[in-house]
Design a protein around this motif. Structure first.
Motif, PDB file in Angstrom:
ATOM      1  N   SER A 178       1.817  -1.405   6.786  1.00 32.66           N
ATOM      2  CA  SER A 178       2.600  -1.087   7.985  1.00 32.66           C
ATOM      3  C   SER A 178       3.877  -1.913   8.168  1.00 32.66           C
ATOM      4  O   SER A 178       4.890  -1.367   8.639  1.00 32.66           O
ATOM      5  CB  SER A 178       1.715  -1.210   9.229  1.00 32.66           C
ATOM      6  N   PRO A 179       3.905  -3.212   7.836  1.00 37.22           N
ATOM      7  CA  PRO A 179       5.164  -3.946   7.993  1.00 37.22           C
ATOM      8  C   PRO A 179       6.321  -3.345   7.201  1.00 37.22           C
ATOM      9  O   PRO A 179       7.484  -3.490   7.585  1.00 37.22           O
ATOM     10  CB  PRO A 179       4.818  -5.353   7.488  1.00 37.22           C
ATOM     11  N   PHE A 180       6.014  -2.637   6.122  1.00 39.66           N
ATOM     12  CA  PHE A 180       7.074  -2.063   5.299  1.00 39.66           C
ATOM     13  C   PHE A 180       7.605  -0.743   5.854  1.00 39.66           C
ATOM     14  O   PHE A 180       8.595  -0.214   5.343  1.00 39.66           O
ATOM     15  CB  PHE A 180       6.595  -1.890   3.864  1.00 39.66           C
ATOM     16  N   ILE A 181       6.962  -0.219   6.895  1.00 41.48           N
ATOM     17  CA  ILE A 181       7.548   0.949   7.568  1.00 41.48           C
ATOM     18  C   ILE A 181       8.861   0.548   8.211  1.00 41.48           C
ATOM     19  O   ILE A 181       9.839   1.309   8.192  1.00 41.48           O
ATOM     20  CB  ILE A 181       6.567   1.522   8.615  1.00 41.48           C
ATOM     21  N   SER A 222       0.827  -1.207   0.000  1.00 39.51           N
ATOM     22  CA  SER A 222       0.000   0.000   0.000  1.00 39.51           C
ATOM     23  C   SER A 222       0.862   1.258   0.000  1.00 39.51           C
ATOM     24  O   SER A 222       1.972   1.270   0.533  1.00 39.51           O
ATOM     25  CB  SER A 222      -0.937  -0.001   1.211  1.00 39.51           C
ATOM     26  N   PRO A 223       0.354   2.336  -0.603  1.00 44.17           N
ATOM     27  CA  PRO A 223       1.088   3.604  -0.629  1.00 44.17           C
ATOM     28  C   PRO A 223       0.948   4.318   0.708  1.00 44.17           C
ATOM     29  O   PRO A 223      -0.165   4.578   1.158  1.00 44.17           O
ATOM     30  CB  PRO A 223       0.391   4.381  -1.744  1.00 44.17           C
ATOM     31  N   MET A 224       2.067   4.633   1.334  1.00 43.89           N
ATOM     32  CA  MET A 224       2.030   5.236   2.666  1.00 43.89           C
ATOM     33  C   MET A 224       2.548   6.669   2.628  1.00 43.89           C
ATOM     34  O   MET A 224       3.599   6.946   2.040  1.00 43.89           O
ATOM     35  CB  MET A 224       2.836   4.391   3.644  1.00 43.89           C
ATOM     36  N   PHE A 225       1.812   7.559   3.264  1.00 42.28           N
ATOM     37  CA  PHE A 225       2.166   8.979   3.309  1.00 42.28           C
ATOM     38  C   PHE A 225       3.584   9.155   3.840  1.00 42.28           C
ATOM     39  O   PHE A 225       3.937   8.599   4.880  1.00 42.28           O
ATOM     40  CB  PHE A 225       1.164   9.720   4.195  1.00 42.28           C
ATOM     41  N   ILE A 226       4.402   9.888   3.124  1.00 39.67           N
ATOM     42  CA  ILE A 226       5.799  10.161   3.421  1.00 39.67           C
ATOM     43  C   ILE A 226       6.677   8.907   3.295  1.00 39.67           C
ATOM     44  O   ILE A 226       7.745   8.931   2.675  1.00 39.67           O
ATOM     45  CB  ILE A 226       6.005  10.782   4.825  1.00 39.67           C
ATOM     46  N   VAL A 227       6.240   7.792   3.858  1.00 42.21           N
ATOM     47  CA  VAL A 227       7.074   6.594   3.983  1.00 42.21           C
ATOM     48  C   VAL A 227       7.438   5.978   2.634  1.00 42.21           C
ATOM     49  O   VAL A 227       8.565   5.505   2.438  1.00 42.21           O
ATOM     50  CB  VAL A 227       6.361   5.551   4.871  1.00 42.21           C
ATOM     51  N   ILE A 281      -2.957  -6.989   7.818  1.00 41.36           N
ATOM     52  CA  ILE A 281      -2.331  -8.123   7.133  1.00 41.36           C
ATOM     53  C   ILE A 281      -0.821  -7.959   7.204  1.00 41.36           C
ATOM     54  O   ILE A 281      -0.255  -7.068   6.579  1.00 41.36           O
ATOM     55  CB  ILE A 281      -2.811  -8.226   5.673  1.00 41.36           C
ATOM     56  N   ALA A 282      -0.160  -8.815   7.974  1.00 37.04           N
ATOM     57  CA  ALA A 282       1.274  -8.661   8.195  1.00 37.04           C
ATOM     58  C   ALA A 282       2.052  -9.964   8.069  1.00 37.04           C
ATOM     59  O   ALA A 282       3.267  -9.969   8.242  1.00 37.04           O
ATOM     60  CB  ALA A 282       1.529  -8.051   9.574  1.00 37.04           C
ATOM     61  N   ILE A 303       3.133  12.569  14.381  1.00 36.37           N
ATOM     62  CA  ILE A 303       2.042  11.631  14.686  1.00 36.37           C
ATOM     63  C   ILE A 303       2.090  10.561  13.616  1.00 36.37           C
ATOM     64  O   ILE A 303       1.844  10.830  12.439  1.00 36.37           O
ATOM     65  CB  ILE A 303       0.667  12.332  14.684  1.00 36.37           C
ATOM     66  N   TRP A 304       2.413   9.345  14.003  1.00 34.52           N
ATOM     67  CA  TRP A 304       2.746   8.308  13.037  1.00 34.52           C
ATOM     68  C   TRP A 304       1.617   7.281  12.896  1.00 34.52           C
ATOM     69  O   TRP A 304       1.117   6.735  13.880  1.00 34.52           O
ATOM     70  CB  TRP A 304       4.031   7.622  13.448  1.00 34.52           C
ATOM     71  N   GLY A 305       1.252   7.018  11.661  1.00 34.00           N
ATOM     72  CA  GLY A 305       0.186   6.071  11.365  1.00 34.00           C
ATOM     73  C   GLY A 305       0.669   4.633  11.367  1.00 34.00           C
ATOM     74  O   GLY A 305       1.846   4.343  11.147  1.00 34.00           O
ATOM     75  N   SER A 306      -0.278   3.734  11.601  1.00 35.94           N
ATOM     76  CA  SER A 306       0.030   2.304  11.568  1.00 35.94           C
ATOM     77  C   SER A 306      -1.255   1.496  11.640  1.00 35.94           C
ATOM     78  O   SER A 306      -2.241   1.936  12.228  1.00 35.94           O
ATOM     79  CB  SER A 306       0.930   1.911  12.741  1.00 35.94           C
ATOM     80  N   GLY A 307      -1.227   0.310  11.053  1.00 39.84           N
ATOM     81  CA  GLY A 307      -2.332  -0.629  11.196  1.00 39.84           C
ATOM     82  C   GLY A 307      -2.144  -1.514  12.409  1.00 39.84           C
ATOM     83  O   GLY A 307      -1.103  -1.486  13.078  1.00 39.84           O
ATOM     84  N   GLN A 308      -3.144  -2.333  12.681  1.00 42.79           N
ATOM     85  CA  GLN A 308      -3.137  -3.153  13.892  1.00 42.79           C
ATOM     86  C   GLN A 308      -2.304  -4.432  13.778  1.00 42.79           C
ATOM     87  O   GLN A 308      -2.113  -5.129  14.776  1.00 42.79           O
ATOM     88  CB  GLN A 308      -4.573  -3.536  14.262  1.00 42.79           C
ATOM     89  N   GLY A 309      -1.788  -4.731  12.601  1.00 40.93           N
ATOM     90  CA  GLY A 309      -1.078  -6.000  12.421  1.00 40.93           C
ATOM     91  C   GLY A 309       0.370  -5.998  12.840  1.00 40.93           C
ATOM     92  O   GLY A 309       1.070  -7.013  12.676  1.00 40.93           O
ATOM     93  N   ILE A 310       0.873  -4.909  13.405  1.00 35.81           N
ATOM     94  CA  ILE A 310       2.312  -4.778  13.627  1.00 35.81           C
ATOM     95  C   ILE A 310       2.878  -5.650  14.738  1.00 35.81           C
ATOM     96  O   ILE A 310       4.092  -5.714  14.912  1.00 35.81           O
ATOM     97  CB  ILE A 310       2.690  -3.306  13.890  1.00 35.81           C
ATOM     98  N   GLY A 311       2.029  -6.338  15.469  1.00 36.31           N
ATOM     99  CA  GLY A 311       2.549  -7.268  16.472  1.00 36.31           C
ATOM    100  C   GLY A 311       3.408  -8.353  15.850  1.00 36.31           C
ATOM    101  O   GLY A 311       4.242  -8.965  16.531  1.00 36.31           O
ATOM    102  N   ALA A 312       3.232  -8.585  14.538  1.00 40.85           N
ATOM    103  CA  ALA A 312       4.029  -9.596  13.835  1.00 40.85           C
ATOM    104  C   ALA A 312       5.359  -9.050  13.333  1.00 40.85           C
ATOM    105  O   ALA A 312       6.185  -9.804  12.814  1.00 40.85           O
ATOM    106  CB  ALA A 312       3.228 -10.144  12.647  1.00 40.85           C
ATOM    107  N   VAL A 313       5.575  -7.742  13.474  1.00 39.75           N
ATOM    108  CA  VAL A 313       6.798  -7.106  12.979  1.00 39.75           C
ATOM    109  C   VAL A 313       7.786  -6.991  14.130  1.00 39.75           C
ATOM    110  O   VAL A 313       7.572  -6.214  15.060  1.00 39.75           O
ATOM    111  CB  VAL A 313       6.492  -5.712  12.385  1.00 39.75           C
ATOM    112  N   ARG A 314       8.868  -7.731  14.053  1.00 35.77           N
ATOM    113  CA  ARG A 314       9.782  -7.820  15.193  1.00 35.77           C
ATOM    114  C   ARG A 314      11.178  -7.267  14.931  1.00 35.77           C
ATOM    115  O   ARG A 314      12.031  -7.287  15.812  1.00 35.77           O
ATOM    116  CB  ARG A 314       9.878  -9.273  15.658  1.00 35.77           C
ATOM    117  N   ASP A 315      11.428  -6.798  13.702  1.00 35.49           N
ATOM    118  CA  ASP A 315      12.751  -6.246  13.417  1.00 35.49           C
ATOM    119  C   ASP A 315      12.678  -5.338  12.194  1.00 35.49           C
ATOM    120  O   ASP A 315      11.691  -5.318  11.466  1.00 35.49           O
ATOM    121  CB  ASP A 315      13.783  -7.362  13.202  1.00 35.49           C
ATOM    122  N   ILE A 316      13.740  -4.565  12.012  1.00 34.07           N
ATOM    123  CA  ILE A 316      13.877  -3.693  10.850  1.00 34.07           C
ATOM    124  C   ILE A 316      14.794  -4.400   9.856  1.00 34.07           C
ATOM    125  O   ILE A 316      15.954  -4.703  10.185  1.00 34.07           O
ATOM    126  CB  ILE A 316      14.466  -2.325  11.254  1.00 34.07           C
TER     127      ILE A 316
END
Length: 321
Positions: free
Chosen positions: A208-211, A16-21, A187-188, A285-298
């Motif tokens: 959000s996982p791609f942030i 998905s296209p994310m503002f600024i990111v 969806i993450a 103020i940073w946006g994010s979806g609810q699926g980020i619990g699955a994102v554990r590293d950069i």
């Protein structure tokens, strides 16, 4: 049936296209790794008097993906998409449509209003148009105005999320629409991608996982906050744009506000015309979806996509088994 441009992806995912990111670096990495990469046209912001940055971005993306394809004929890059905010306050819309038409952008994603002329421009240069919707009423309007496909933005999605369960939203749209349907909302993982298809969507819309990737145009603190947060850290508010969206509560606290006591804003306050003062006020103020619990590293975007692909294959194998 999916159009050919969406039917040969490594896994059924559109980023998905994310503002600024989302910018060229992230889009190129996503496409090379086999999924559709995308960015909002409004992310390409040049200074006054400079040539349109969008023009330069599209040239760079096309050239880099062409070089990749020539060097890797056995694993060509996925196509890319550009998101157009068609809200009346977007003073750049006509200019950006002309630039995208000239560059023959293959996939156009439209948001915050369905416009027949934008869909026509996409078709005229050989592209397809996907419109994001939060309910069945908006979905029908989008198809009536010439959109080729729909992005069902369900509860839990990042950005301007809808309030409906993905089960309800996909079910109502699929009752009458058999064209391309994407699902957005927490969806993450590859397992979640397969679940979206089981519900009736053709592809998953993942943001959000791609942030939390090396190529994302996001501050390191933002990336780290994605890694350190989970679903309970997401707050829904209309204060920042005038439309209900999902945001990271720690970023709201860091800005000196109580995420549990936010005011509301009227949709009439939406402004995509370059209100610098307002943009600066909410820039942290940073946006994010609810699926980020699955994102554990950069990690690099390609690594994230490799994991999605492996999880997707494992989930399919487990269900078939």
């Amino acid at each position: 049936m999916l159009p050919p441009i969406l039917s040969a992806l490594r896994i059924p995912v559109v980023a998905s296209p994310m503002f600024i990111v989302s910018g060229p670096e992230l889009v190129i990495a996503q496409c090379k790794a086999g999924i559709v990469g995308s960015f909002p046209a409004l992310n390409a912001r040049e200074k006054d008097g400079e040539p349109p940055l969008l023009d330069a971005w599209l040239t760079r993306i096309a050239e880099e993906l062409d070089r990749h394809n020539q060097a890797n004929p056995d694993r060509p890059a996925a196509p890319f998409a550009v998101n157009q905010i068609v809200h009346r306050s977007n003073a750049r819309l006509e200019r950006d449509i002309e630039i995208c038409h000239r560059h023959r952008v293959p996939i156009w994603i439209t948001s915050l209003g369905a416009r027949a002329e934008v869909n026509h421009a996409a078709h005229d240069c050989g592209g397809i148009a996907l419109h994001d919707v939060i309910n069945d009423v908006f979905a029908r309007k989008a198809i009536d105005k010439g959109a080729d496909g729909l992005i069902a933005v369900a509860a839990g999605a990042g950005g301007h999320a809808g309030p409906l369960s993905p089960f309800a939203l996909v079910q109502e749209i699929r009752d009458w629409f058999d064209g391309p349907l994407l699902l957005s909302g927490a969806i993450a993982t590859g397992r979640a991608v397969l679940a979206a298809q089981a519900m009736g969507a053709d592809l998953a819309y993942v943001g959000s996982p791609f942030i939390a990737t090396a190529e994302a145009n996001a501050p390191e603190d933002y990336k780290r906050m994605i890694v350190d947060s989970g679903a309970m850290d997401i707050v829904t508010s209309s204060l920042f744009t005038g439309v209900s969206g999902n945001y990271l509560a720690p970023s709201i606290r860091a800005a000196g506000m109580d995420p549990d006591k936010l005011d509301s804003a009227d949709p009439s306050s939406m402004n995509f015309g370059g209100n610098a003062a307002k943009a600066k006020a909410w820039s942290q103020i940073w946006g994010s979806g609810q699926g980020i619990g699955a994102v554990r590293d950069i990690v690099p975007a390609a690594t994230r996509i490799d994991r999605l692909a492996a999880e997707y294959a494992a989930a399919r194998a487990a269900i078939c088994g």
